[in-house]
Enzyme design. Sequence first.
Site, PDB file in Angstrom:
ATOM      1  N   ARG A  34       0.818  -1.220   0.000  1.00 53.30           N
ATOM      2  CA  ARG A  34       0.000   0.000   0.000  1.00 53.30           C
ATOM      3  C   ARG A  34       0.849   1.265   0.000  1.00 53.30           C
ATOM      4  NH1 ARG A  34      -4.856  -2.200   3.764  1.00 53.30           N
ATOM      5  NH2 ARG A  34      -6.241  -2.696   2.026  1.00 53.30           N
ATOM      6  N   GLY A 342     -10.710  -8.381  -0.800  1.00 49.62           N
ATOM      7  CA  GLY A 342      -9.456  -8.547  -0.068  1.00 49.62           C
ATOM      8  C   GLY A 342      -8.887  -9.952  -0.190  1.00 49.62           C
ATOM      9  N   GLY A 365     -13.552  -3.564   0.464  1.00 51.86           N
ATOM     10  CA  GLY A 365     -14.900  -3.055   0.705  1.00 51.86           C
ATOM     11  C   GLY A 365     -15.357  -2.066  -0.354  1.00 51.86           C
TER      12      GLY A 365
HETATM   13  P1  ADP Z   1     -13.276 -11.382  -0.573  1.00 53.76           P
HETATM   14  O1  ADP Z   1     -12.513 -10.910   0.636  1.00 53.76           O
HETATM   15  O2  ADP Z   1     -12.403 -11.549  -1.762  1.00 53.76           O
HETATM   16  O3  ADP Z   1     -14.494 -10.539  -0.837  1.00 53.76           O
HETATM   17  P2  ADP Z   1     -14.697 -13.324   1.000  1.00 53.76           P
HETATM   18  O4  ADP Z   1     -14.239 -12.647   2.244  1.00 53.76           O
HETATM   19  O5  ADP Z   1     -16.137 -13.223   0.655  1.00 53.76           O
HETATM   20  O6  ADP Z   1     -13.808 -12.865  -0.251  1.00 53.76           O
HETATM   21  O7  ADP Z   1     -14.393 -14.878   1.085  1.00 53.76           O
HETATM   22  C1  ADP Z   1     -13.138 -15.418   1.358  1.00 53.76           C
HETATM   23  C2  ADP Z   1     -13.251 -16.585   2.273  1.00 53.76           C
HETATM   24  O8  ADP Z   1     -14.130 -17.571   1.764  1.00 53.76           O
HETATM   25  C3  ADP Z   1     -11.915 -17.278   2.444  1.00 53.76           C
HETATM   26  O9  ADP Z   1     -11.502 -17.165   3.778  1.00 53.76           O
HETATM   27  C4  ADP Z   1     -12.202 -18.735   2.059  1.00 53.76           C
HETATM   28  O10 ADP Z   1     -11.568 -19.673   2.898  1.00 53.76           O
HETATM   29  C5  ADP Z   1     -13.696 -18.820   2.210  1.00 53.76           C
HETATM   30  N1  ADP Z   1     -14.247 -19.933   1.438  1.00 53.76           N
HETATM   31  C6  ADP Z   1     -14.172 -20.158   0.121  1.00 53.76           C
HETATM   32  N2  ADP Z   1     -14.762 -21.322  -0.216  1.00 53.76           N
HETATM   33  C7  ADP Z   1     -15.221 -21.868   0.933  1.00 53.76           C
HETATM   34  C8  ADP Z   1     -15.928 -23.069   1.262  1.00 53.76           C
HETATM   35  N3  ADP Z   1     -16.252 -23.944   0.315  1.00 53.76           N
HETATM   36  N4  ADP Z   1     -16.234 -23.282   2.553  1.00 53.76           N
HETATM   37  C9  ADP Z   1     -15.908 -22.391   3.510  1.00 53.76           C
HETATM   38  N5  ADP Z   1     -15.237 -21.238   3.263  1.00 53.76           N
HETATM   39  C10 ADP Z   1     -14.900 -20.970   1.989  1.00 53.76           C
HETATM   40 MG    MG Z   2     -12.847 -11.147   2.752  1.00 57.05          MG
END
Ligand code: ADP
Ligand code: MG
Length: 383
Positions: A34, A342, A365
């Site tokens: 960053r 993230g 976010g």
């Molecule tokens: P981002 O931060 O990119 O928006 P999210 O926070 O929504 O993404 O999701 C990320 C999390 O989702 C990760 O910690 C990952 O381990 C979890 N995840 C992905 N697939 C599964 C699954 N099948 N079961 C449980 N957790 C999952």
């Molecule tokens: Mg996340």
Amino acid sequence: MKTIKDFDLNNKKVIIRVDFNVPIKDGIILDDTRIKESLKTIKYAIDNNAKVILMSHLGRIKDETDKLKNTLKPVSTKLSELLNKNVIFVPNTRGEELENAINNLKNGEVLLMENTRFEDLPDKKESKNDPELGKYWASLGDIYINDAFGTAHRAHASNVGIASNLPSGIGFLIQKELDNLLPAINNPNRPFTVILGGAKVSDKIGVIENIVKKADYILIGGGMAFTFLKAEGIEIGSSLLDIESIDFCKKILKENENKIILPIDVVTDQKECFITDITMEERGLDIGRKTVKLFKQYLDISKTIIWNGPVGMFEEKKYSHGTEEICQILKNIDAIKIAGGGDTASAIKNLGYECAFTHISTGGGASLELLEGKVLPGIDVIK
Ligand code: ADP
Ligand code: MG
């Protein structure tokens, strides 16, 4: 919208709101991405003879001990190294020492003020955009440049507050984010495909509602796929389930039959199988190889692809294959390819596939709120 280039910075006190919210442990910066990303805007201001005043938040400040952990002092040292230039660090967020240091700045000099969120103690003046605080900080400068995309979805004193009181523009980092994200979301080359994954449906309801109106296909993986599968009446064992979102999923599936593509197979904690073969004791943790092939058919014909949410529990190597396969597929496709979120960004980075993307958003976010079709207050105030 005005950018830093639209101002004459010569001899002006220019407040730049940057995002120095970096991970720090025991005074050591674990990841300086960053800081590096803010250099372009800072250097531009230096080269144009500004008196540069940097402001940023770091972590959350709820009590006095948080202040010790979240001082920007280590950041000023790092920044000084990266700029190869002295950075004046002021350990306060208001008062005489800060005001004097600012008034003594010469053209081209750089000052970093202490963590804006120190003002959250005692009554959240920064995070609640206290009007007096915004006015006070604005009084320290002549021009305000917002380059903190990661907090642009929040109305804080250090963005909306200052911008409401000074001539304002955006910096190069925010400009790059908007130039990549907005056309992809609002005016995509088609077919436009969105890959959605991550943990819970409830975190992404706003995204799904907005994107379903715009995308040609939505490929769903990750934990959230299981609530959709459950809504179709499939047994999902002990996979992640978002009970309150089942009805929402049913409605979305019914209204968008040919648009929403769900996994056909899955890697559980025990085996790889068709989604109809998940037993009560099993937990689905990644998409299977047949699903990767199915998703590939849609991705191969797409001209714009936006990805939010890892398709498996990528933190564990054995459940990271689906996410890695998607990266590999994208790498070989000629399309606009954008990633946001993230965890999505860190998965791509850890797997070494940054080169596969047109743009990887730095704001988790904020990029989600753009996907939800919302305006970002920290940017809207500058328009
Ligand atoms: P981002 O931060 O990119 O928006 P999210 O926070 O929504 O993404 O999701 C990320 C999390 O989702 C990760 O910690 C990952 O381990 C979890 N995840 C992905 N697939 C599964 C699954 N099948 N079961 C449980 N957790 C999952
Ligand atoms: Mg996340």
